[in-house]
Design a protein around this motif. Structure first.
Motif, PDB file in Angstrom:
ATOM      1  N   GLN A   1      31.829  67.520 -56.703  1.00 37.73           N
ATOM      2  CA  GLN A   1      31.746  66.139 -57.182  1.00 37.73           C
ATOM      3  C   GLN A   1      33.127  65.624 -57.581  1.00 37.73           C
ATOM      4  O   GLN A   1      33.488  64.475 -57.276  1.00 37.73           O
ATOM      5  CB  GLN A   1      30.778  66.034 -58.359  1.00 37.73           C
ATOM      6  CG  GLN A   1      30.595  64.596 -58.855  1.00 37.73           C
ATOM      7  CD  GLN A   1      29.284  64.383 -59.575  1.00 37.73           C
ATOM      8  OE1 GLN A   1      28.537  65.324 -59.830  1.00 37.73           O
ATOM      9  NE2 GLN A   1      28.967  63.142 -59.889  1.00 37.73           N
ATOM     10  N   ALA A   2      33.918  66.470 -58.237  1.00 36.28           N
ATOM     11  CA  ALA A   2      35.259  66.049 -58.654  1.00 36.28           C
ATOM     12  C   ALA A   2      36.154  65.768 -57.448  1.00 36.28           C
ATOM     13  O   ALA A   2      36.959  64.828 -57.463  1.00 36.28           O
ATOM     14  CB  ALA A   2      35.886  67.118 -59.539  1.00 36.28           C
ATOM     15  N   ALA A   3      35.993  66.592 -56.398  1.00 35.53           N
ATOM     16  CA  ALA A   3      36.866  66.464 -55.223  1.00 35.53           C
ATOM     17  C   ALA A   3      36.424  65.365 -54.275  1.00 35.53           C
ATOM     18  O   ALA A   3      37.256  64.722 -53.625  1.00 35.53           O
ATOM     19  CB  ALA A   3      36.929  67.799 -54.475  1.00 35.53           C
ATOM     20  N   THR A   4      35.112  65.146 -54.177  1.00 40.00           N
ATOM     21  CA  THR A   4      34.590  64.223 -53.152  1.00 40.00           C
ATOM     22  C   THR A   4      33.918  62.983 -53.729  1.00 40.00           C
ATOM     23  O   THR A   4      33.635  62.040 -52.985  1.00 40.00           O
ATOM     24  CB  THR A   4      33.563  64.942 -52.251  1.00 40.00           C
ATOM     25  OG1 THR A   4      32.372  65.229 -53.021  1.00 40.00           O
ATOM     26  CG2 THR A   4      34.127  66.238 -51.694  1.00 40.00           C
ATOM     27  N   GLY A   5      33.639  62.998 -55.033  1.00 45.08           N
ATOM     28  CA  GLY A   5      32.923  61.884 -55.633  1.00 45.08           C
ATOM     29  C   GLY A   5      31.435  61.897 -55.348  1.00 45.08           C
ATOM     30  O   GLY A   5      30.715  60.952 -55.686  1.00 45.08           O
ATOM     31  N   GLN A   6      30.955  62.973 -54.740  1.00 41.67           N
ATOM     32  CA  GLN A   6      29.562  63.042 -54.325  1.00 41.67           C
ATOM     33  C   GLN A   6      28.835  64.156 -55.087  1.00 41.67           C
ATOM     34  O   GLN A   6      29.290  65.301 -55.103  1.00 41.67           O
ATOM     35  CB  GLN A   6      29.510  63.333 -52.816  1.00 41.67           C
ATOM     36  CG  GLN A   6      28.158  63.123 -52.174  1.00 41.67           C
ATOM     37  CD  GLN A   6      28.281  63.039 -50.649  1.00 41.67           C
ATOM     38  OE1 GLN A   6      29.228  63.570 -50.051  1.00 41.67           O
ATOM     39  NE2 GLN A   6      27.356  62.359 -50.016  1.00 41.67           N
ATOM     40  N   HIS A   7      27.697  63.805 -55.707  1.00 40.25           N
ATOM     41  CA  HIS A   7      26.875  64.828 -56.355  1.00 40.25           C
ATOM     42  C   HIS A   7      26.023  65.493 -55.281  1.00 40.25           C
ATOM     43  O   HIS A   7      25.211  64.833 -54.630  1.00 40.25           O
ATOM     44  CB  HIS A   7      25.979  64.213 -57.426  1.00 40.25           C
ATOM     45  CG  HIS A   7      25.061  65.214 -58.063  1.00 40.25           C
ATOM     46  ND1 HIS A   7      25.528  66.259 -58.851  1.00 40.25           N
ATOM     47  CD2 HIS A   7      23.705  65.368 -57.989  1.00 40.25           C
ATOM     48  CE1 HIS A   7      24.501  66.987 -59.256  1.00 40.25           C
ATOM     49  NE2 HIS A   7      23.390  66.477 -58.747  1.00 40.25           N
ATOM     50  N   ASP A   8      26.222  66.808 -55.093  1.00 38.22           N
ATOM     51  CA  ASP A   8      25.532  67.531 -54.016  1.00 38.22           C
ATOM     52  C   ASP A   8      24.932  68.818 -54.583  1.00 38.22           C
ATOM     53  O   ASP A   8      25.609  69.846 -54.659  1.00 38.22           O
ATOM     54  CB  ASP A   8      26.511  67.844 -52.883  1.00 38.22           C
ATOM     55  CG  ASP A   8      25.845  68.547 -51.707  1.00 38.22           C
ATOM     56  OD1 ASP A   8      24.634  68.833 -51.790  1.00 38.22           O
ATOM     57  OD2 ASP A   8      26.536  68.810 -50.709  1.00 38.22           O
ATOM     58  N   PRO A   9      23.653  68.793 -54.969  1.00 39.18           N
ATOM     59  CA  PRO A   9      23.038  70.015 -55.512  1.00 39.18           C
ATOM     60  C   PRO A   9      22.877  71.124 -54.487  1.00 39.18           C
ATOM     61  O   PRO A   9      22.577  72.260 -54.862  1.00 39.18           O
ATOM     62  CB  PRO A   9      21.664  69.528 -56.003  1.00 39.18           C
ATOM     63  CG  PRO A   9      21.414  68.253 -55.286  1.00 39.18           C
ATOM     64  CD  PRO A   9      22.749  67.641 -55.003  1.00 39.18           C
ATOM     65  N   ALA A  10      23.104  70.838 -53.209  1.00 38.39           N
ATOM     66  CA  ALA A  10      23.020  71.864 -52.160  1.00 38.39           C
ATOM     67  C   ALA A  10      24.396  72.379 -51.760  1.00 38.39           C
ATOM     68  O   ALA A  10      24.529  73.123 -50.782  1.00 38.39           O
ATOM     69  CB  ALA A  10      22.301  71.309 -50.937  1.00 38.39           C
ATOM     70  N   ALA A  11      25.436  72.016 -52.506  1.00 44.32           N
ATOM     71  CA  ALA A  11      26.801  72.455 -52.172  1.00 44.32           C
ATOM     72  C   ALA A  11      26.924  73.968 -52.253  1.00 44.32           C
ATOM     73  O   ALA A  11      26.265  74.624 -53.066  1.00 44.32           O
ATOM     74  CB  ALA A  11      27.805  71.798 -53.114  1.00 44.32           C
TER      75      ALA A  11
END
Length: 469
Positions: A223-233
């Motif tokens: 999230q910090a690097a891409t601005g996207q919240h991704d619970p499957a990261a």
């Protein structure tokens, strides 16, 4: 477009096979895509997150120098939610566009003994699964799932399909195929048996990429690097390798364009990886746990543990693998460097699991080869001796995490630890040692190695790690 149906949408598949298809898409080759689901009701939150994101997720890649990069993977075009009858998964596998069925279930999930026979006695859930297939047409082991899919495919006249094993199982295509055919024979379905023999192939393959279980920290960094919240990261090391035998019955992606090695025989690559990487990984996990560490990289940088791993590979593993097309000493050093990467934060818990299938699959073969040459097994014996000390701590409730082992009978393991002579009881276990069980040379080597391990563990207890990272 052709489809690869993957069974087992865990982190490794998404950091490895799915990445290669994604790279082909990035090159403009979109002839193949992935559909995935699970045979068992696990990872429900991850599957839900993937479904909500249309199958897309972010892969964080970390180099040994700690450099991080982020890739949005979009090769999984359909995520199938789990349901007890596996109907959507079966329908996907029976579709004519599906040309490859791949799977990742871990080594213990194949239920094979040292002679490549299904071990019905040791694994009661295998018999339960067979009964479920007889009663309901579908089971939830890899065999019960494949039987349901392949039977539907046969009845739909959907054409041949390749069965591609993506697990760390020696001769994984041959062995999983042997298990599947035995399961179908036990089922008594002669028509399906004949169809599978004529309409499927099972290439052997070797896969390699360290992929820790994802943590909330991965999600936060993404999230910090891409601005996207991704619970499957997910995250993985930068190293990646896939070697596959050219044995596909219904076509395949042009994986070689993305760096996959397509070969006639995977055996030398497989043996080097299983013995020099997988066995060493377990060595470090067991020893690191005994030393009070939580992470693989901590044990890798501990001089005594690093020396055990180096001596095992150098003294006993490399000599029985020569001649080899791979520079094994260079490979050994690369492996140790990879394990020492602190950015991976791979846990001893993840790597230590399933010893009752890893010892016979990854460690006993080197011991067997050394004994056949009348050579010493002193260095390789340290690995199972480490696990015996680890098992004693598990028996006493002193492992600081939950130990998971599909192939272990807990009653048998406790009995080994409670025996008057635990080393002799351990060496007598046929699940671990097969025909080597109770061989005096094995017993003596284990006894000597176990004494050295206890000395090591005692030293570590007097000098505990100052900190964990």
């Amino acid at each position: 477009m052709h489809t690869i149906l993957h069974l087992g949408l865990g982190s490794f598949h998404r950091a490895h096979q799915a990445l290669y298809i994604h790279q082909l898409h990035e090159m403009g080759d979109t002839r193949w895509s992935l559909t995935g689901g699970n045979l068992r009701p696990d990872m429900a939150d991850t599957l839900a997150a993937l479904q909500a994101q249309g199958g897309a997720y972010t892969l964080e890649t970390v180099t040994p120098q700690g450099e991080r990069s982020y890739t949005r993977i979009t090769s999984i075009r359909q995520v199938i939610a789990w349901q007890p009858d596996l109907a959507p998964l079966i329908a996907a596998g029976a579709h004519a566009d599906t040309r490859i069925i791949s799977f990742t279930v871990t080594e213990a999930g194949y239920y094979l003994d040292a002679h490549n026979r299904l071990d019905w006695a040791t694994f009661p859930d295998l018999s339960t699964d067979l009964a479920q297939v007889r009663a309901a047409g579908v089971g939830h082991t890899i065999y019960g799932g494949l039987v349901a899919i392949l039977r539907a495919r046969m009845l739909a006249n959907a054409g041949p399909v390749t069965l591609l094993n993506c697990d760390n199982l020696r001769h994984n295509g041959d062995r999983s195929r042997t298990g599947l055919l035995q399961f179908i024979e036990a089922l008594g379905d002669d028509a399906l048996l004949a169809w599978v023999q004529a309409n499927t192939t099972s290439p052997n393959a070797m896969v390699d990429r360290i992929t820790p279980r994802p943590t909330p920290e991965v999600v936060a960094r993404v999230q910090a690097a891409t601005g996207q919240h991704d619970p499957a990261a997910i995250m993985a090391e930068s190293f990646i390798q896939w070697v596959i035998e050219e044995n596909f019955i219904a076509g395949r992606p042009e994986w070689e364009k993305a760096g996959v090695e397509m070969v006639q025989s995977v055996q030398p690559y497989e043996e080097a990886k299983i013995r020099l990487l997988n066995a060493t990984h377990s060595c470090i996990a067991w020893a690191g746990t005994l030393a009070g560490f939580l992470y693989i990289h901590e044990g890798t940088h501990h001089p005594a543990i690093r020396q055990m791993a180096h001596d095992y590979v150098t003294d006993d593993a490399i000599p029985v693998l020569l001649p080899c097309p791979i520079d094994l000493e260079a490979y050994r050093d690369v492996v140790i460097d990879r394990f020492g990467n602190p950015a991976i934060a791979d846990t001893n818990q993840r790597v230590a699991m399933d010893a009752f299938s890893k010892i016979p699959g990854m460690i006993a073969p080197t011991m067997r080869d050394r004994l056949a040459r009348q050579s010493s097994i002193d260095s390789v014996a340290m690995l199972p001796a480490l696990f015996l000390a680890y098992l004693q701590r598990w028996h006493a409730g002193r492992i600081p995490y939950t130990y998971q082992d599909q192939a272990m009978d807990p009653a048998v393991a406790h009995a080994i630890c409670e025996a008057t002579d635990p080393v002799a009881a351990y060496a007598a276990d046929t699940t671990l040692w097969g025909e080597m069980a109770s061989d005096p040379r094995l017993v003596n080597a284990l006894r000597s190695a176990y004494a050295r391990v206890l000395e090591f563990a005692a030293r570590c207890e007097h000098c505990p790690p100052s900190q964990h990272t």
